[in-house]
Design a protein around this motif. Structure first.
Motif, PDB file in Angstrom:
ATOM      1  N   VAL A   7       5.708   5.107   6.091  1.00  0.00           N
ATOM      2  CA  VAL A   7       6.006   3.960   5.256  1.00  0.00           C
ATOM      3  C   VAL A   7       6.027   2.723   6.143  1.00  0.00           C
ATOM      4  CG1 VAL A   7       8.514   4.242   5.511  1.00  0.00           C
ATOM      5  CG2 VAL A   7       7.587   2.976   3.544  1.00  0.00           C
ATOM      6  N   GLY A   8       5.551   1.599   5.612  1.00  0.00           N
ATOM      7  CA  GLY A   8       5.522   0.403   6.435  1.00  0.00           C
ATOM      8  C   GLY A   8       5.151  -0.828   5.647  1.00  0.00           C
ATOM      9  N   GLY A  24       0.865 -12.791  12.717  1.00  0.00           N
ATOM     10  CA  GLY A  24       1.242 -11.723  11.814  1.00  0.00           C
ATOM     11  C   GLY A  24       1.916 -10.585  12.537  1.00  0.00           C
ATOM     12  N   GLY A  25       2.317  -9.591  11.777  1.00  0.00           N
ATOM     13  CA  GLY A  25       2.974  -8.435  12.362  1.00  0.00           C
ATOM     14  C   GLY A  25       3.093  -7.302  11.372  1.00  0.00           C
ATOM     15  N   SER A  26       3.570  -6.162  11.878  1.00  0.00           N
ATOM     16  CA  SER A  26       3.744  -4.993  11.030  1.00  0.00           C
ATOM     17  C   SER A  26       4.891  -4.150  11.550  1.00  0.00           C
ATOM     18  CB  SER A  26       2.466  -4.150  10.973  1.00  0.00           C
ATOM     19  OG  SER A  26       2.257  -3.501  12.210  1.00  0.00           O
ATOM     20  N   LEU A  27       5.444  -3.342  10.673  1.00  0.00           N
ATOM     21  CA  LEU A  27       6.501  -2.395  11.014  1.00  0.00           C
ATOM     22  C   LEU A  27       6.222  -1.112  10.256  1.00  0.00           C
ATOM     23  CD1 LEU A  27       9.218  -1.946  12.501  1.00  0.00           C
ATOM     24  CD2 LEU A  27      10.356  -2.650  10.371  1.00  0.00           C
ATOM     25  N   GLN A  28       6.309   0.012  10.968  1.00  0.00           N
ATOM     26  CA  GLN A  28       5.963   1.294  10.356  1.00  0.00           C
ATOM     27  C   GLN A  28       6.894   2.384  10.862  1.00  0.00           C
ATOM     28  OE1 GLN A  28       1.726   2.712   9.881  1.00  0.00           O
ATOM     29  NE2 GLN A  28       2.383   4.167  11.430  1.00  0.00           N
ATOM     30  N   ALA A  29       7.267   3.306   9.981  1.00  0.00           N
ATOM     31  CA  ALA A  29       8.089   4.458  10.351  1.00  0.00           C
ATOM     32  C   ALA A  29       7.397   5.733   9.902  1.00  0.00           C
ATOM     33  CB  ALA A  29       9.471   4.358   9.726  1.00  0.00           C
ATOM     34  N   GLY A  49       1.261  -6.682   2.580  1.00  0.00           N
ATOM     35  CA  GLY A  49       1.136  -5.380   1.951  1.00  0.00           C
ATOM     36  C   GLY A  49       2.307  -4.483   2.299  1.00  0.00           C
ATOM     37  N   ILE A  50       2.643  -3.585   1.393  1.00  0.00           N
ATOM     38  CA  ILE A  50       3.567  -2.504   1.684  1.00  0.00           C
ATOM     39  C   ILE A  50       2.848  -1.210   1.368  1.00  0.00           C
ATOM     40  CG2 ILE A  50       5.658  -3.847   1.312  1.00  0.00           C
ATOM     41  CD1 ILE A  50       5.874  -2.625  -1.446  1.00  0.00           C
ATOM     42  N   LEU A  86       0.821  -1.180   0.000  1.00  0.00           N
ATOM     43  CA  LEU A  86       0.000   0.000   0.000  1.00  0.00           C
ATOM     44  C   LEU A  86       0.821   1.179   0.000  1.00  0.00           C
ATOM     45  CD1 LEU A  86      -2.297   2.003   1.413  1.00  0.00           C
ATOM     46  CD2 LEU A  86      -2.514  -0.056   2.524  1.00  0.00           C
ATOM     47  N   VAL A  87       0.700   1.884  -0.837  1.00  0.00           N
ATOM     48  CA  VAL A  87       1.276   3.164  -0.583  1.00  0.00           C
ATOM     49  C   VAL A  87       0.076   3.896  -0.164  1.00  0.00           C
ATOM     50  CG1 VAL A  87       2.457   5.122  -1.456  1.00  0.00           C
ATOM     51  CG2 VAL A  87       2.820   2.917  -2.438  1.00  0.00           C
ATOM     52  N   VAL A  88      -0.105   4.248   1.035  1.00  0.00           N
ATOM     53  CA  VAL A  88      -1.333   4.860   1.320  1.00  0.00           C
ATOM     54  C   VAL A  88      -1.290   6.307   1.297  1.00  0.00           C
ATOM     55  CG1 VAL A  88      -2.499   5.740   3.211  1.00  0.00           C
ATOM     56  CG2 VAL A  88      -2.750   3.483   2.485  1.00  0.00           C
ATOM     57  N   ALA A  89      -2.267   6.589   1.395  1.00  0.00           N
ATOM     58  CA  ALA A  89      -3.246   6.926   2.143  1.00  0.00           C
ATOM     59  C   ALA A  89      -3.556   8.269   2.492  1.00  0.00           C
ATOM     60  CB  ALA A  89      -3.117   6.229   3.423  1.00  0.00           C
TER      61      ALA A  89
END
Length: 805
Positions: free
Chosen positions: A417-418, A397-402, A472-473, A6-9
């Motif tokens: 971004v994550g 599951g998991g996630s990482l975000q900056a 997803g990214i 994802l490039v979100v948003a």
């Protein structure tokens, strides 16, 4: 009876006011980690102990909106006036106002576009509909909303179902309904419901609450939170027993939620967990001919379900530098569902009455050993079957975000971004036991199980293992062009791999991969300090579920939610949403006036619908039906004053098919081939066009408060009437009232009455085969009216007490 990177948003999850005040001190899935949004208002000063004053301060208009992967830990945010979509938010006080252990009740009261109905025939298993998209616990319902709890996607793995009963209502801090934002990943066609839970930092103290009333309802809840320097702990426990107003509709709810947290100047960590074990008697829809004789009637039972869940989530945030924040999350979820569903059957005596056949009088009905079943039933017996299913899912599951807040070209800018990933393994089993249907419509089992029977219909035991891998990214950027004008852009790349492994044979084997990039662009303009305009465009996608992929052939319909058959693959659904509107606030002498007016259009390509079989009742299949469109307007006005709070809203939802199509139907207007012809412009069934809501709360004295609310819902087409030929399900209006009295600082008594005028109405309607089971209530004659509806609860009284410490 069955019914049916994802490039979100954008920060399109704009929210209404929420205060950081400690709540205890005011009286008044498929899991996948993705970035939710919440609003934070300036903290309101709070004193120990509950406040009795009617001049209790109302939460101020929020100033910032935060993006984070799990719990609300980030401390830097974006101005709420930069949200490029409608703002829908319900805080803990609004949830408490409903005095219900169903969070969906508060959402229906407060959010203009939300509507709930009881497809399953049980108030604790509601469908939640927003703008014509649904989040439902009923297997086989095409899901169009993503639901998150503390940033973890809780649409269950096998069918994307949402079991609202598993969420402890007392532990909810806030709920936002997010629109026009692909940041929430798969299933967010119509938006996402983002639930944030309490912790010991934002809730301190203790509360005990109990309530009882009509139809054998008794419920209780307890919650406690405490902070000691940088550590905090919170826990909530709820229990409920309700006999229901219809036969065989007893509900038992038991659930717990807890959180342990640590906070320092630059970091915050949380470990939260939850368990639930709930049992329901779901009485589903009932023929209108039975309902006219007995408002509590049921048709073919038992219909029971048991939901169990256990989950563990870990979230953390570190402010690496003054402008960089790094957030991470990991989760583990266990889910189990068991159902028993009594139904009519396609099994019948053969031309040779000593044997059983399926679908007609010459196709053998086989047992588990493959041999034709001898007929053990008495002549004239009405045959039925008990269909049993079991679904077990484990998800990790998991996630990482900056997040970076450095200026760009001398202008304020926020960049996120994550990446996120989750994997689920599910084991689904199903079996069918033959039996007889008695005058009370109860199916009594015989101990004889059906094997593979029928041609082309296949009935028999199913054992299926599925694996879902969702990733997803994403990235997002919000840039201030000027102090008044901001733009948001980005997107998300979703990937979904779904593997089906037949544990009995090979017919169900399959390996499906779906990929898509969903963009978003939007902007906001602050016309005046009190008026903001917004507009945005976004896309979202939904991958077919394992259940849908295993039942997609019209020539081989399945007992939806029970039996699967090897079928052709389905295409993923893609939504294209545009939204624009105005919102603002105005300080008046009497209080704060808030308002919003917006319009939306969401067009789905390759939409998936559940199509009922025109041959066998209770059977169906899933099919891409071309393009559909949901569009409308939403308007809301609120007044917040020290002694009075008012709200009123109107939502118009126009949902239509855009392509011609002939599909199978159980409509009484089907043609000789069992089909109805959809024409472009036909309305999609079960989506009312008009919803009007209003309510107030008034403090008569410092201690005594009263309030009421009203809901109007316009008529809707019956499910199955895609050609729009049958009369609609009638519109309805319902009124409710509530009151509370603060005895002292710690004790409050309260009461409520639902459906004051005792209006008899139905929230959902479909059709059934009138010749499947006799009308025992009419001497065994055949039913003549094919309509079957889900009746709403009659007038009900409840009273209770809350004690705060």
């Amino acid at each position: 009876m069955r019914v049916r990177v994802l490039v979100v948003a954008s920060l399109s999850t704009g929210l209404l006011p929420v205060s950081e005040t400690v709540f205890a001190q005011s009286p008044p899935g498929e899991p996948q980690v993705l970035p939710p949004v919440v609003v934070s208002a300036p903290a309101t000063a709070s004193k120990r102990g509950p406040r009795r004053q009617a001049t209790q301060r109302v939460a101020e208009r929020p100033r910032t909106v935060y993006v984070y992967p799990t719990t609300p830990t980030s401390r830097s945010g974006i101005d709420v006036d930069k949200v490029t979509a409608s703002i829908n938010y319900v805080d803990a006080r609004a949830i408490e106002r409903a005095n219900s252990l169903n969070v969906t009740d508060a959402l229906q009261q407060q959010v203009p576009g939300i509507l709930i109905n009881e497809v399953a025939g049980n108030p604790f298993q509601p469908d939640l509909q927003f703008r014509g998209f649904v989040a439902s616990p009923v297997a086989g319902t095409p899901q169009g909303l993503a639901v998150y709890q503390n940033g973890v996607r809780i649409n269950e793995a096998f069918g994307d179902t949402v079991n609202w009963d598993l969420i402890p209502t007392a532990a909810i801090r806030s709920v936002s309904v997010v629109t026009n934002n692909p940041a929430f990943g798969l299933n967010a066609l119509g938006g996402a419901v983002n639930i944030q839970m309490k912790d010991g930092f934002n809730y301190q103290g203790a509360e005990l609450s109990t309530m009882g009333g009509s139809f054998g309802r008794i419920q209780g809840s307890a919650q406690w939170g405490k902070q000691v320097e940088g550590f905090a702990v919170y826990g909530a426990l709820e229990g409920l027993h309700d006999k229901g107003f219809r036969n065989f509709a007893t509900s038992d709810v038991r659930r717990f939620y807890g959180d342990v947290g640590y906070r320092s100047d630059s970091s915050e960590l949380h470990l939260n967990m939850g368990v639930a074990n709930n049992k329901f008697g779901a009485s589903a829809t009932v023929p209108v001919e039975l309902l006219q004789q007995n408002y509590g009637a049921t048709y073919t039972t038992p219909q029971t379900s048991n939901n169990r869940v256990g989950y563990l989530n870990f979230t953390g945030k570190v402010e690496a530098t003054p402008t960089w924040t790094v957030e991470a999350a990991a989760h583990l979820r266990f889910f189990r569902n068991k159902t028993q569903d009594g139904n009519p059957t396609g099994t019948q005596p053969c031309e040779d009455p000593t044997l059983l056949c399926f679908g007609n009088d010459d196709t053998p009905a086989n047992g588990l050993n493959g041999a034709q079943i001898a007929n053990p039933f008495a002549p004239g017996a009405v045959l039925g079957e008990n269909d049993r299913t079991s679904t077990r899912s484990t998800t990790v599951g998991g996630s990482l975000q900056a997040t970076n807040t450095d200026q760009l070209f001398g202008h304020n800018n926020r960049f996120v971004v994550g990446a996120s990933y989750s994997s689920s393994a599910s084991h689904f089993t199903a079996s069918a036991e033959l039996g007889t249907i008695g005058p009370d419509y109860v199916v009594t089992g015989s101990g004889i199980s059906l094997g593979q029977s029928g041609d082309p219909i296949a009935i028999g035991p199913v054992s299926l293992r599925t694996t879902n891998r969702y990733g997803g990214i994403y990235a997002l950027d919000t840039f201030d062009v000027t102090n008044a004008f901001s733009i948001t852009g980005g997107g998300r790349f979703n990937t979904a791999q779904i593997v089906l492994e037949d544990q009995i044979g090979t017919a169900l084997n399959g390996d499906h991969t779906f990929n898509r990039f969903n963009p978003i662009i939007g902007g906001t303009y602050k016309i005046t300090p009190e008026l903001t305009a917004y507009a945005g465009y976004s896309e979202a996608n939904r991958a077919p579920t394992p259940l849908e992929l295993g039942c997609a052939d019209p020539a081989n319909p399945c007992i939806v939610g029970a039996f699967l058959i090897s079928d052709p693959p389905l295409k993923q659904v893609v939504s294209h949403t545009i939204e624009a509107g105005l919102r603002g606030t105005k300080e008046l002498n009497v209080g704060t006036l808030g308002w919003k007016l917006g319009a939306f259009r969401a067009t789905n390509t390759d939409d998936i619908l559940a199509i009922p079989s025109p041959v066998l009742q209770g059977y169906g299949y899933f099919q891409n039906v071309g393009s559909t469109r949901r569009q409308g307007i939403e308007a809301e006005i609120t007044l917040r004053a020290p002694t009075l709070q008012l709200y009123a809203s109107y939502a118009f939802v126009d949902a239509r098919f855009l392509d011609p199509l002939a599909i199978g139907s159980n409509s009484p207007f089907k043609d000789d081939d069992g089909n109805v012809q959809i024409l472009p412009g036909n309305q999609i069934p079960a989506i009312p066009r008009h919803r009007v809501k209003a309510g107030f709360d008034y403090a008569l004295t410092d201690a005594f408060k009263v309030g009421a609310d009203a809901l109007f819902v316009s008529s809707q087409y019956f499910v199955g009437d895609d050609s729009n030929q049958a009369p609609k399900l009638e519109a309805y209006t319902v009124f409710n009232a509530h009151a509370s009295y603060q005895i002292d600082k710690s004790v409050q008594v309260f009461a409520r009455v639902d459906n004051i005028l005792d209006r008899r109405y139905s929230t959902y309607g479909t059709f059934f085969e009138t010749d499947s089971v006799p009308n025992f209530a009419n001497g065994g004659a055949q039913f003549t009216d094919a309509r079957s509806v889900s009746p709403a609860r009659p007038r009900a009284f409840y009273a209770g007490v809350k004690v705060r410490f």
